[in-house]
Design a protein around this motif. Structure first.
Motif, mmCIF file in Angstrom:
data_model
loop_
_atom_site.group_PDB
_atom_site.id
_atom_site.type_symbol
_atom_site.label_atom_id
_atom_site.label_comp_id
_atom_site.label_asym_id
_atom_site.label_seq_id
_atom_site.Cartn_x
_atom_site.Cartn_y
_atom_site.Cartn_z
ATOM 1 N N THR A 178 2.839 17.205 -3.415
ATOM 2 C CA THR A 178 3.283 15.931 -2.865
ATOM 3 C C THR A 178 4.703 16.048 -2.319
ATOM 4 N N VAL A 198 0.875 -1.172 0.000
ATOM 5 C CA VAL A 198 0.000 0.000 0.000
ATOM 6 C C VAL A 198 0.911 1.220 0.000
ATOM 7 N N TYR A 199 0.689 2.133 -0.925
ATOM 8 C CA TYR A 199 1.488 3.349 -1.004
ATOM 9 C C TYR A 199 0.617 4.528 -0.612
ATOM 10 N N ARG A 200 1.105 5.347 0.261
ATOM 11 C CA ARG A 200 0.383 6.543 0.690
ATOM 12 C C ARG A 200 1.102 7.770 0.143
ATOM 13 N N GLN A 229 2.181 11.329 0.312
ATOM 14 C CA GLN A 229 2.389 12.269 1.413
ATOM 15 C C GLN A 229 2.128 13.698 0.936
ATOM 16 N N SER A 250 -13.956 10.334 -1.169
ATOM 17 C CA SER A 250 -12.804 11.098 -0.709
ATOM 18 C C SER A 250 -12.982 12.581 -1.007
#
Length: 112
Positions: free
Chosen positions: A101, A28-30, A32, A72
Motif C-alpha cells: 500500500t 469513500v476511501y481507496r 492506493q 474482486s
C-alpha cells in the motif's frame, strides 16, 4: 451533563457509540496500491467450532450491512481472535496488502 467513571456506569457520549459494527456513506476511501497486480491469498483452514464461529460472524456482518458479497480479484484471509470474555473478534489479515500500500501523503494528525 454528569460524567461518571468508566467502571460499569454510563458515559456522557454513550448514545454516540454502539456494540454493533457499522458503516458510513459519508466518505469513500481507496487503498492506493500503485501498479501492483491484485493479491489473492487463500483462506486459512478452519474446522469444528472455529468454522461455526466464522460462519456465524460472516452471516451476522452480512445482516448488519457491514460486508457484502464480492467478486474482486483481491482477497485476504480472515481470522478469529479470541477475546478475554470468551467471544471472538472477526479480523482480516491484511499484512500482504499493507506491504504494497502506498502511504498517504497527509496522515491523520495526532489528536493531542
Amino acid at each position: 451533563m454528569q460524567r461518571e467513571s468508566h467502571h460499569g456506569t454510563s458515559h456522557p457520549y454513550r448514545q454516540l457509540f454502539s456494540n454493533q459494527p457499522g458503516r458510513t456513506n459519508l466518505i469513500v476511501y481507496r487503498v492506493q496500491t500503485g501498479s501492483h497486480p491484485p493479491i489473492r491469498c487463500s483462506p486459512f483452514r478452519v474446522t469444528g467450532k472455529t468454522a461455526q464461529d466464522l460462519e456465524r460472524e460472516v452471516w451476522d456482518t452480512l445482516a448488519l450491512g457491514v460486508i457484502q458479497p464480492s467478486a474482486s480479484p483481491w482477497a485476504s484471509p480472515v481470522v478469529l481472535v479470541p477475546k478475554k470474555d470468551g467471544s471472538v473478534q472477526f479480523c482480516v489479515d491484511y499484512r500482504k496488502l499493507n506491504a504494497i500500500t502506498v502511504s498517504d501523503a497527509y496522515p491523520m494528525p495526532r489528536p493531542d
